[in-house]
Design a protein around this motif. Structure first.
Motif, PDB file in Angstrom:
ATOM      1  N   ARG A 115       4.056  10.445   8.630  1.00  0.00           N
ATOM      2  CA  ARG A 115       3.335   9.642   9.627  1.00  0.00           C
ATOM      3  C   ARG A 115       2.078   8.967   9.080  1.00  0.00           C
ATOM      4  O   ARG A 115       1.069   8.808   9.776  1.00  0.00           O
ATOM      5  CB  ARG A 115       2.974  10.527  10.817  1.00  0.00           C
ATOM      6  N   CYS A 116       2.110   8.553   7.840  1.00  0.00           N
ATOM      7  CA  CYS A 116       0.979   7.829   7.256  1.00  0.00           C
ATOM      8  C   CYS A 116       1.056   6.356   7.660  1.00  0.00           C
ATOM      9  O   CYS A 116       1.869   5.599   7.132  1.00  0.00           O
ATOM     10  CB  CYS A 116       0.997   7.949   5.733  1.00  0.00           C
ATOM     11  N   GLU A 117       0.220   5.973   8.590  1.00  0.00           N
ATOM     12  CA  GLU A 117       0.150   4.571   8.994  1.00  0.00           C
ATOM     13  C   GLU A 117      -0.903   3.824   8.187  1.00  0.00           C
ATOM     14  O   GLU A 117      -1.007   2.604   8.267  1.00  0.00           O
ATOM     15  CB  GLU A 117      -0.136   4.479  10.491  1.00  0.00           C
ATOM     16  N   ALA A 118      -1.699   4.577   7.433  1.00  0.00           N
ATOM     17  CA  ALA A 118      -2.653   4.010   6.477  1.00  0.00           C
ATOM     18  C   ALA A 118      -2.194   4.426   5.092  1.00  0.00           C
ATOM     19  O   ALA A 118      -1.939   5.598   4.843  1.00  0.00           O
ATOM     20  CB  ALA A 118      -4.061   4.528   6.750  1.00  0.00           C
ATOM     21  N   MET A 119      -2.075   3.449   4.193  1.00  0.00           N
ATOM     22  CA  MET A 119      -1.471   3.745   2.898  1.00  0.00           C
ATOM     23  C   MET A 119      -2.025   2.812   1.822  1.00  0.00           C
ATOM     24  O   MET A 119      -2.096   1.605   2.012  1.00  0.00           O
ATOM     25  CB  MET A 119       0.049   3.551   3.011  1.00  0.00           C
ATOM     26  N   VAL A 120      -2.424   3.395   0.678  1.00  0.00           N
ATOM     27  CA  VAL A 120      -2.845   2.616  -0.494  1.00  0.00           C
ATOM     28  C   VAL A 120      -1.768   2.805  -1.553  1.00  0.00           C
ATOM     29  O   VAL A 120      -1.518   3.930  -1.993  1.00  0.00           O
ATOM     30  CB  VAL A 120      -4.215   3.073  -1.024  1.00  0.00           C
ATOM     31  N   VAL A 121      -1.144   1.717  -1.956  1.00  0.00           N
ATOM     32  CA  VAL A 121       0.034   1.789  -2.821  1.00  0.00           C
ATOM     33  C   VAL A 121      -0.208   1.060  -4.137  1.00  0.00           C
ATOM     34  O   VAL A 121      -0.570  -0.121  -4.155  1.00  0.00           O
ATOM     35  CB  VAL A 121       1.267   1.190  -2.124  1.00  0.00           C
ATOM     36  N   HIS A 122      -0.018   1.775  -5.240  1.00  0.00           N
ATOM     37  CA  HIS A 122      -0.017   1.168  -6.574  1.00  0.00           C
ATOM     38  C   HIS A 122       1.439   1.049  -6.992  1.00  0.00           C
ATOM     39  O   HIS A 122       2.072   2.026  -7.372  1.00  0.00           O
ATOM     40  CB  HIS A 122      -0.790   2.034  -7.562  1.00  0.00           C
ATOM     41  N   SER A 123       1.985  -0.154  -6.863  1.00  0.00           N
ATOM     42  CA  SER A 123       3.402  -0.382  -7.175  1.00  0.00           C
ATOM     43  C   SER A 123       3.531  -1.495  -8.199  1.00  0.00           C
ATOM     44  O   SER A 123       2.998  -2.592  -8.015  1.00  0.00           O
ATOM     45  CB  SER A 123       4.169  -0.775  -5.903  1.00  0.00           C
ATOM     46  N   LYS A 124       4.242  -1.210  -9.276  1.00  0.00           N
ATOM     47  CA  LYS A 124       4.483  -2.210 -10.310  1.00  0.00           C
ATOM     48  C   LYS A 124       5.963  -2.544 -10.460  1.00  0.00           C
ATOM     49  O   LYS A 124       6.309  -3.560 -11.060  1.00  0.00           O
ATOM     50  CB  LYS A 124       3.946  -1.702 -11.662  1.00  0.00           C
TER      51      LYS A 124
END
Length: 337
Positions: A115-124
């Motif tokens: 249920r994480c509606e806030a998310m910081v994503v490091h995607s390469k």
């Protein structure tokens, strides 16, 4: 994003009934159970690992996806996020993506299940189209260290092209004209952008970068050592080494010293990131400051704000959050003779 209340309303049942279906509990008829599951699928509902968050329709967690845990760069990134989460009294849930598309997507899906509606994503590794769709679906989705025009207001990123130009121009000002580059072998934007910036600066200065003087390897100290060994073995001619990151620069320096070269008297070396390692190399490493902790803090603030105030995300559509590296002068670079 659908909540347990939305499912209950659509199915015409109580919250308790929906909760029983989610948790495979008793006292629910087969037809009702099947109907609720169908509605959950149609509405894109994801099972909530936090019952309290389900009932309140709030995310008690800030999700974070990074490439790996051991890299000091990502440890610094995570620390910047954790600092904000602690101030906001929010729990951090951390997952790793390993720079592989399937693993990155699985990491994001796992956080959604919690249920994480806030998310910081490091995607390469994930395609732009996948990240754009995720950014639309997840209220507080923030992409860090990557820029996608369509979701620019949800990107916190570093201008790597400017960084490549900056490190090359610093060496040019010191009179260097013969360059070697040790770069990452990963097929991601960062090494391409930094090398593009280097090339732009050298072309503008009328200096040629011999392709034989570019060596690709793993972006760690061992990779830097191997890259430099390969350059020396084939007789590359250079007075300055531009490192993809501090780890590769430190590894390259180790090989040079082992082979009897003096840094910076014979060859100057510059890194990129300014992680802790750069301050404890001998000689101490001149590098580019990557303000990743500051960027991570802003990304966390944005993620939490957008998740709690969807209208704020819409009003910020014309904004972007670009950072630029700066030179940190230490002992590994000298003016050429």
């Amino acid at each position: 994003m659908a909540t347990i209340k939305d499912i209950a309303k659509a199915a015409g049942v109580s919250l308790a009934t929906v909760s029983r279906v989610i948790n495979d509990g008793p006292k629910v008829g087969d037809k009702t159970r099947a109907r609720i599951k169908t509605i959950m699928k149609e509405m894109g509902y994801r099972p909530n690992a936090n019952a309290r968050a389900l009932v309140n329709q709030k995310s008690a967690s800030l999700g974070v996806v990074i490439a790996e845990l051991a890299d000091p760069f990502f440890a610094t990134l995570a620390h910047g996020i954790e600092t904000i989460a602690r101030k906001k009294n929010v729990q951090v849930l951390l997952s790793t993506g390993s720079i592989e598309a399937k693993t990155e997507l699985k990491a994001i899906e796992t956080l959604l299940e919690h249920r994480c509606e806030a998310m910081v994503v490091h995607s390469k590794a994930l395609k732009d189209s996948v990240l754009i769709e995720l950014a639309k679906q997840i209220p507080g989705f923030i992409l860090i260290n990557r820029y996608i025009e369509e979701i620019k207001h949800q990107c916190v990123w570093l201008d790597n092209i400017a960084g490549g130009q900056l490190m090359a121009n610093h060496m040019l000002k010191l009179g260097h004209k013969k360059f070697a580059v040790v770069s990452s072998k990963y097929q991601i934007d960062d090494p391409y952008q930094r090398l593009d910036g280097i090339r732009q600066a050298l072309i503008k200065a009328g200096v040629e970068l011999n392709e034989e003087n570019i060596e690709y390897s793993s972006p760690d100290q061992e990779g830097g050592e191997i890259a430099m060994q390969n350059l020396l073995t084939r007789g590359a001619d250079f007075t300055a080494v531009l490192g993809y990151n501090d780890a590769m620069a430190a590894g390259a320096m180790t090989t040079l010293l082992d082979q009897g070269y003096h840094v910076p008297d014979d060859i100057s070396v510059i890194g990129y990131d300014d992680v802790l390692l750069s301050r404890y190399c001998r000689p101490k490493l001149t590098t580019l400051k990557y303000p990743i902790e500051m960027m991570a803090s802003q990304a966390a603030e944005l993620a939490l704000s957008f998740a709690s105030q969807p209208n704020l995300r819409e009003s910020n559509k014309d904004k972007t959050y670009k950072y630029t590296p700066t030179i940190i002068k230490r002992e590994s670079v000298l003016k050429t003779r």
